[in-house]
Scaffold this motif. Structure first.
Motif, short mmCIF file in Angstrom:
data_model
loop_
_atom_site.label_atom_id
_atom_site.label_comp_id
_atom_site.label_asym_id
_atom_site.label_seq_id
_atom_site.Cartn_x
_atom_site.Cartn_y
_atom_site.Cartn_z
N SER A 15 5.48 -3.40 -10.64
CA SER A 15 5.98 -2.80 -11.74
C SER A 15 4.79 -2.52 -12.46
O SER A 15 4.91 -1.78 -13.75
N GLU A 16 3.48 -2.72 -12.34
CA GLU A 16 2.39 -2.57 -12.92
C GLU A 16 1.92 -0.83 -13.01
O GLU A 16 1.67 -0.55 -14.14
N ASP A 17 2.36 -0.29 -11.83
CA ASP A 17 2.07 1.13 -12.14
C ASP A 17 3.42 1.85 -12.17
O ASP A 17 4.08 2.34 -10.94
N GLU A 18 3.94 2.13 -13.40
CA GLU A 18 5.33 2.59 -13.38
C GLU A 18 5.51 4.04 -12.68
O GLU A 18 6.55 4.39 -12.40
N ALA A 19 4.26 4.81 -12.85
CA ALA A 19 4.70 6.23 -12.55
C ALA A 19 4.74 6.34 -11.09
O ALA A 19 5.78 6.83 -10.35
N ARG A 20 3.98 5.51 -10.38
CA ARG A 20 4.28 5.41 -8.82
C ARG A 20 5.49 4.83 -8.33
O ARG A 20 6.29 5.14 -7.19
N LEU A 21 5.98 3.68 -9.09
CA LEU A 21 7.10 3.17 -8.84
C LEU A 21 8.50 3.98 -9.03
O LEU A 21 9.12 4.08 -8.40
N ALA A 22 8.34 4.76 -10.23
CA ALA A 22 9.35 5.59 -10.44
C ALA A 22 9.58 6.64 -9.35
O ALA A 22 10.67 7.22 -8.94
N ALA A 23 8.47 7.29 -9.02
CA ALA A 23 8.47 8.33 -8.00
C ALA A 23 9.33 7.78 -6.79
O ALA A 23 9.77 8.84 -6.06
N SER A 24 8.99 6.62 -6.44
CA SER A 24 9.62 6.20 -5.21
C SER A 24 11.01 5.48 -5.31
O SER A 24 11.60 4.93 -4.39
N MET A 36 -8.71 -6.75 -12.72
CA MET A 36 -8.16 -5.55 -12.28
C MET A 36 -6.74 -5.55 -11.63
O MET A 36 -6.70 -6.38 -10.94
N ALA A 37 -6.06 -4.55 -12.01
CA ALA A 37 -4.75 -4.68 -11.63
C ALA A 37 -4.71 -4.34 -10.04
O ALA A 37 -5.53 -3.89 -9.30
N LEU A 38 -3.91 -5.07 -9.31
CA LEU A 38 -3.84 -5.07 -7.67
C LEU A 38 -3.53 -3.60 -7.32
O LEU A 38 -4.30 -3.26 -6.53
N ALA A 39 -2.77 -2.90 -7.91
CA ALA A 39 -2.71 -1.49 -7.67
C ALA A 39 -3.91 -0.43 -7.54
O ALA A 39 -4.32 0.10 -6.79
N GLN A 40 -4.61 -0.87 -8.78
CA GLN A 40 -6.00 -0.18 -8.98
C GLN A 40 -6.92 -0.81 -7.78
O GLN A 40 -7.71 0.24 -7.31
N ILE A 96 6.07 12.82 -3.25
CA ILE A 96 7.37 12.07 -3.38
C ILE A 96 8.56 12.37 -4.07
O ILE A 96 9.71 12.39 -3.75
N ALA A 97 8.05 12.42 -5.28
CA ALA A 97 9.17 12.34 -6.22
C ALA A 97 9.90 13.88 -6.18
O ALA A 97 11.07 14.13 -6.27
N LYS A 134 0.78 -1.22 -0.02
CA LYS A 134 -0.01 0.02 0.22
C LYS A 134 0.85 1.32 -0.09
O LYS A 134 0.48 2.45 -0.47
N ASP A 135 2.09 1.27 0.67
CA ASP A 135 2.99 2.34 0.73
C ASP A 135 3.53 2.37 -0.62
O ASP A 135 3.81 3.93 -1.02
N LEU A 136 3.57 1.72 -1.61
CA LEU A 136 4.08 1.79 -3.01
C LEU A 136 2.84 2.54 -3.77
O LEU A 136 3.14 3.63 -4.44
N PHE A 137 1.61 2.23 -3.53
CA PHE A 137 0.67 2.59 -4.47
C PHE A 137 0.04 3.99 -3.73
O PHE A 137 -0.89 4.73 -4.55
#
Length: 610
Positions: free
Chosen positions: A215-224, A270-274, A64-65, A55-58
């Protein structure tokens, strides 16, 4: 960093992703001398307990970026609350390595850490024979990581007094990295990412499935900081736990193993992130507003261009005379009164102009009032605008430094004083109190003010009426790094600065006029009358570059004071209140840790000079 201080080597199948230096040891040898410890020859491997989940990733911290980039650059001093440091620092601990911690100072309130960029460490050539590893632990394939590439350093000061803060400053003459943040994210993963990966595997999920989900939500992953995350990172993060727990691992619900493609999402799933984002009871944006203090103020963006030409810019500099930008501002009634009577707090500004006032505060380094205002109003002297420190912003950013002109040290501060309570709640800064030298002050008053981040500034520069000179006050603040000052009152302070001889000190004026009459007997704004060269009365002041705008029911005027030749002042009916003159040799600005006994008093009336 290895125990000998040399640079770590890197896995050839994956980037070195072990948790940074703050993580606990990966194994501990049992002490043979201790009873009750079992087999003394047994070697145990401790699996780090993750402190974060998927949850801290999504749902990462807000912005944070941008915060990661600031903590990477450290272009200027960054002051954070301790809880903010604990939250954000693990997002950049792949960049900074703590070299050592200095001992606490004599007060025990300050501790200092010294950090260096990870790429400062020298290149390390591994030995021909690797040291033995615990039984069951595979030998890592290693390659040399080239070091000596960057020499940027930090000094991190921890303060634990009336408030808790962490101040981050650059150290040394290397003010920029020789690489970007993305390169560090490629070289090493952050504790946050490794914690998230470890927590998912410890739930019984396959590393490949964990990687797919992360890795499904690339934007949130890159921000972290996870733009370069790979499957081996997840395996490395969970290796110790998987060796201790041999159970069969599974894929996440809604995913499947596809031969040749690894773990993929099932058709229509549905993607787990969503799913995680959708499952949150409160929308993250609404949660942010819910966490703001209830007295937070908002000032519309469309009203700001009216004020900005009269305010110091973001990179405000000192004037040619070395003085800070001074904005004189106050709220008055239709009959030019600030309050119903001396010592009575009177609210004049409506909600719209009050928000405007706090916007003005956010644009200045300091906010200054006289001691009468401090005694009558018990003000917080902080900024409550949304986005500043304590109200949705970082640390104390946007919070002005309270400054009180108190020559006789009459303002008795206690932990219950509103400005001190504001400091302890991390919603404002400790006050600076400008005093005149005289009697010895109780050391406990000095220490209490220092405990809450404030201090006394002693001045010995007086004008011909034995008042502290305004130019000396402003120069003292400039010497402390204050580049802009917002002066809010009270009546004596405002009337004094509207005198012609001070026209060169005030950069701009912002006046709020409320649609009300307070009546006779109040504290009024009315500069001393002036006479022309031939003895005729003339206006004391007329502003220039004037603009008006309505804010709710109030009218706001912005203007500037023209520089004029000082006219002849009309005779005064009463003598000014002044402080006792200092010794002739003590007329320069000085900063000291002694002050005046407020109970004995220090002000007295002096007869007008002949």
């Amino acid at each position: 960093m290895s125990e000998n201080g040399r640079i770590d080597t890197v896995d050839t199948n994956a980037v070195d992703t072990a948790a940074p230096d703050t993580s606990p040891p990966q194994h501990e040898q049992v002490n043979e001398d201790e009873a009750d410890q079992g087999d003394p020859q047994d070697t145990t491997i401790q699996s780090p307990v993750p402190s974060r989940t998927i949850k801290d990733l999504f749902n990462p911290p807000r912005n944070i970026a941008a915060i990661r980039q600031r903590l990477f650059d450290v272009a200027d001093k960054i002051e954070l609350r301790k809880d903010e440091f604990d939250l954000y620092w693990p997002y950049v601990d792949n960049v900074w390595v703590r070299q050592h911690r200095a001992g606490a100072d004599k007060t025990g309130l300050y501790k200092t850490d010294y950090y260096a960029c990870r790429l400062q460490r020298p290149t390390y050539t591994p030995k021909a024979v690797d040291k033995p590893r615990p039984e069951g632990t595979p030998t890592r394939k290693k390659q040399i990581r080239e070091g000596g590439k960057c020499h940027m350093k930090l000094k991190v000061i921890w303060y634990e007094g009336g408030f808790h803060s962490v101040t981050i400053n650059q150290l040394g003459d290397k003010t920029q990295h020789l690489h970007d943040l993305d390169q560090m994210d490629k070289i090493k993963r952050t504790t946050v990412l490794m914690d998230i990966a470890r927590s998912e595997v410890m739930k019984g999920y396959m590393p490949a499935s964990v990687y797919t989900v992360m890795s499904e939500d690339e934007a949130r992953l890159a921000a972290s900081g996870g733009r370069h995350l790979n499957r081996n990172d997840v395996r490395n993060a969970s290796q110790v736990w998987r060796q201790q727990h041999k159970q069969e691992l599974r894929v996440h619900d809604g995913y499947k193993y596809d031969h040749g493609n690894g773990i993929v999402r099932q058709d229509g799933a549905m993607a787990l992130a969503q799913r995680i984002v959708n499952s949150e009871v409160v929308d993250p944006t609404l949660a942010y507003y819910a966490e703001l203090p209830p007295n937070t103020l908002r000032f519309p963006e469309e009203h700001r261009p009216f004020l900005d030409p009269y305010l110091p810019g973001n990179g405000a500099t000192f004037s040619e005379d070395g003085l800070p930008h001074v904005t004189l501002t106050y709220a008055t009634s239709m009959d030019s009164s600030l309050s119903l009577a001396p010592g009575i707090q009177t609210i004049l500004s409506g909600p719209h102009s009050k928000a405007m006032t706090h916007y003005l505060r956010s644009k200045h380094d300091a906010i200054l009032v006289g001691v009468r205002t401090a005694l009558a109003d018990d003000p917080a002297l902080n900024c409550r605008l949304e986005g500043v420190g304590g109200y949705g912003g970082l640390g104390w950013e946007g919070q002005p430094r309270p400054v009180v002109i108190d020559p006789g040290a009459r303002w008795l501060l206690t932990p219950q004083t509103r400005v001190i309570r504001t400091v302890s709640e991390a919603k404002g800064k400790g006050p600076w109190i400008i005093i005149a030298p005289g009697f010895a002050m109780d050391p406990n008053r000095i220490e209490m003010l220092k405990y809450y981040g404030g201090k006394y500034l002693g001045l010995t520069d007086f004008d011909k009426r034995w008042r502290l000179r305004w130019e000396a006050i402003l120069r003292a603040l400039a010497a402390e790094g204050i580049r802009s000052v917002m002066i809010e009152g009270g009546g004596m302070v405002v009337n004094e600065l509207l005198r012609p001889e001070h026209s060169n000190l005030v950069s701009s004026v912002v006046v709020t006029v409320a649609p009300t009459y307070l009546g006779q007997g109040g504290v009024t704004i009315s500069p001393a009358p002036c006479l022309s060269a031939d003895g005729r009365p003339q206006p004391a002041l007329r502003f220039k570059d004037v603009r008006w705008q309505s804010f709710g029911e109030d009218a706001v005027m912005c203007g500037r004071i023209p520089e004029v030749e000082v006219p002849i002042a009309a005779p005064q009916s009463t003598a000014p209140i002044a402080v006792a003159p200092p010794p002739p040799a003590a007329r320069s600005v000085s900063f000291f840790n002694s002050s005046i006994d407020a109970q004995n008093g220090f002000q007295r009336r002096v007869p007008p000079s002949s």
